[in-house]
Write an enzyme that holds these catalytic residues in place. Structure first.
Site, PDB file in Angstrom:
ATOM      1  N   ASP A 108      -1.340   7.382   6.114  1.00 35.13           N
ATOM      2  CA  ASP A 108      -2.456   6.537   5.709  1.00 35.13           C
ATOM      3  C   ASP A 108      -2.786   5.663   6.910  1.00 35.13           C
ATOM      4  OD1 ASP A 108      -4.200   4.660   4.761  1.00 35.13           O
ATOM      5  OD2 ASP A 108      -2.961   4.000   3.079  1.00 35.13           O
ATOM      6  N   TRP A 130       0.822  -1.208   0.000  1.00 32.62           N
ATOM      7  CA  TRP A 130       0.000   0.000   0.000  1.00 32.62           C
ATOM      8  C   TRP A 130       0.851   1.251   0.000  1.00 32.62           C
ATOM      9  CZ3 TRP A 130      -4.694  -0.361  -1.693  1.00 32.62           C
ATOM     10  CH2 TRP A 130      -5.336  -1.606  -1.602  1.00 32.62           C
ATOM     11  N   LYS A 159     -12.608  -0.344   7.509  1.00 32.30           N
ATOM     12  CA  LYS A 159     -11.952  -1.241   8.458  1.00 32.30           C
ATOM     13  C   LYS A 159     -12.367  -0.885   9.891  1.00 32.30           C
ATOM     14  CE  LYS A 159      -8.271  -1.587   5.074  1.00 32.30           C
ATOM     15  NZ  LYS A 159      -8.472  -2.913   4.518  1.00 32.30           N
TER      16      LYS A 159
END
Lengths: 358, 358
Positions: free
Chosen positions: A170, A101, A194
């Site tokens: 992030d 990511w 999430k």
């Protein structure tokens, strides 16, 4: 029976939140319409969006220095918006390389300026967060970007680098799972699916002065200033996703806020790591310095046993345990909404599985 | 009692769809989880996204020439994506000027090339669609952009211009309300929250060859090719919004598809326009050539009476009738999900209101 979903996301939401949303699904507060059928300019949604923002501010301790924005497109859209808005003219940005990511975030930035790797754990297969005291961040960078929790590798920052430039994180997979100091960050962003709510909305918490950097040629919908000035209502927002996020915030407050949920998250993950470290059957590929409290990844003696583990767990009502397709193994994602009871059920199963197959 | 919501959007969804979604909200097909709690890579959502696409193709008669994409950010994000992807290098694009939304679309394009107005009804206060036989579209334009239905002015194209360049239509407020010929269009796009589902997802139906125009410097999430290649699953999509959209598509098929719903929409709007034209109390500001079948706007003799009309209607369970704040008056938005019974209830109320206050 409630299924325990250990998927990395979209993930479980608190049962109380799901029940409440179901109850008022077709008739929101006596309007005779579902919330998703009501105008985003009406009093019902206005009240929601205001209270979501104020609850986020209260939970995370956000003062007036930072704005709270609701933006569509998930973290992946933020990967583009960040350099479009925050890369200084002719400048460069620093990215810490801690897995897939973070690499995706860095890749999008390359269109808008030079990208420099401030630190990397690629040479140890992303099994840890690069030791922060060895970083040498450049004070002339436009910003420094990190991925606070890495869902695939199962790593997490347990402290943050001190940089002179705006620190951008992030936090898609660990936002609001623990207490952080907002003033350490220029921008925190997270897809909701999430820890915060359903997919379809991302939260961006940005220091207001940074939003003034945006060059003139950035489209309206991709400018942080649009969301700040219009309170995330420049155009029709994803009203139902924001409503769900609001219910999760109320639930978080009922749990006692971030310090209380952090204790629960510590207990859940420690119980799992303890079992793994004690066992000669299960094995953690992650360096103890950097283990994630959100995504506990581990291996079994063989891929065959891992497949059997996933299949047997599913029969017992535990789903989503298969590791990311790029790395294999097992991954138990235990975000805020996963109750301790779910982790205990998993631990009982792991012990039994080891006894039978070990 | 079910409230009739005449709001311009987010708008009513079919009652059957809302009830079904409520029923399976916490336990989708026996998984023990709500759909929004399940992974977008799992079998449940994969089945949904495939069947939504195939239902849209069937309903609209879309062949393999066009791709169907699900994109976040609403029509406003499309205003930016269109010129970013489809403006030819050093080129210009044509925009028809039919009101606020077409102006917003044109404004975003100016960053990426020259914008030329192919036709405008601004000199008659947007009371009509500019007479199409007078248009002189330039075959060298990158594309020609129209807004097929104008929610604020209450106008709608009843035929489409024939242009040599790709015709791009913002159909946010009338997509799937009637039969159109896909092959006439290079790109059709629509935010879902009027005729298709809840807010949080837009549908873009794009001729595949056009997606090859995109310059290299466009970010991944803003390229049509990303959505085409990854079947809208490059990153986590707004799973619940797409699920709801899927339920609406099933409902549309049960109604008999677009030709059947078009008949209903004609009947609903004709009943209202007939009353307005017969009455000396209500007045339509829209030229009869261009009246919208989705947003019926009308005026009363005074603003005071209009305010009373909105308030009295609300007491009778009809909400969202206030005209857009920029133009005032009354607006009855009667998208696919508004049943004939809702329009009849409004007509009865209008007759009674005229009798008492006329």
């Amino acid at each position: 029976m409630r299924t325990y979903n250990f998927s990395a996301g979209p993930a479980m939401l608190p049962s109380e939140v799901m029940e409440r949303a179901k109850e008022e699904f077709c008739n929101y507060k006596g309007t005779g319409c579902g919330l998703m059928e009501l105008s985003h300019r009406g009093p019902e949604f206005s009240e929601i969006v205001e209270s979501v923002e104020s609850d986020i501010r209260e939970l995370m301790g956000i003062g007036d220095s930072h704005a709270v924005c609701f933006i569509q497109g998930g973290a992946s859209m933020q990967f583009a918006m960040i350099p479009m808005n925050l890369m200084l003219p002719g400048g460069f940005a620093e990215y810490a390389d801690t897995g897939s990511w973070s690499a995706k975030a860095a890749k999008e930035a390359k269109t808008f300026g030079e990208v420099r790797t401030v630190a990397s754990s690629s040479d140890t297969n992303y099994d840890r967060i690069p030791v922060i005291r060895h970083w040498q961040p450049d004070p002339k960078a436009s910003y420094c970007h990190i991925t606070s929790n890495n869902t695939i590798a199962g790593t997490q920052y347990h402290s943050f680098p001190e940089v002179e430039t705006p620190l951008i994180a992030d936090m898609s997979s660990d936002i609001m799972s623990r207490v952080v100091n907002i003033d350490d960050f220029g921008l925190i962003y997270a897809g909701a699916q999430k820890n915060l709510g359903p997919s379809g909305v991302a939260v961006a918490i940005i220091r207001r002065d940074l939003a003034e950097r945006t060059p003139d040629n950035v489209p309206t919908m991709l400018r942080y200033s649009t969301y700040i000035e219009k309170k995330s209502l420049f155009n029709t927002p994803p009203t139902f996703a924001i409503y769900m996020l609001g219910l999760v915030m109320k639930w978080l407050k009922e749990q006692g806020g971030l310090s209380a949920i952090e204790e629960v998250n510590d207990a859940k993950s420690e119980a799992l790591y303890e079992l793994i470290d004690r066992s000669r059957f299960y094995r953690s590929p992650v360096d103890p310095s950097s283990r994630s409290r959100m995504n506990v990844v581990f291996r079994l003696p063989s891929e065959e046993l891992e497949a059997k583990f996933v299949a047997d767990a599913k029969e017992k009502g535990m789903i989503g345990l298969k590791g990311h397709r790029s790395v294999g193994g097992i991954r138990a994602s235990i975000y805020n909404a996963m109750p301790m009871k779910g982790v205990e059920t998993l631990i009982d199963f792991m012990n039994e599985f080891e006894r039978v197959n070990g």
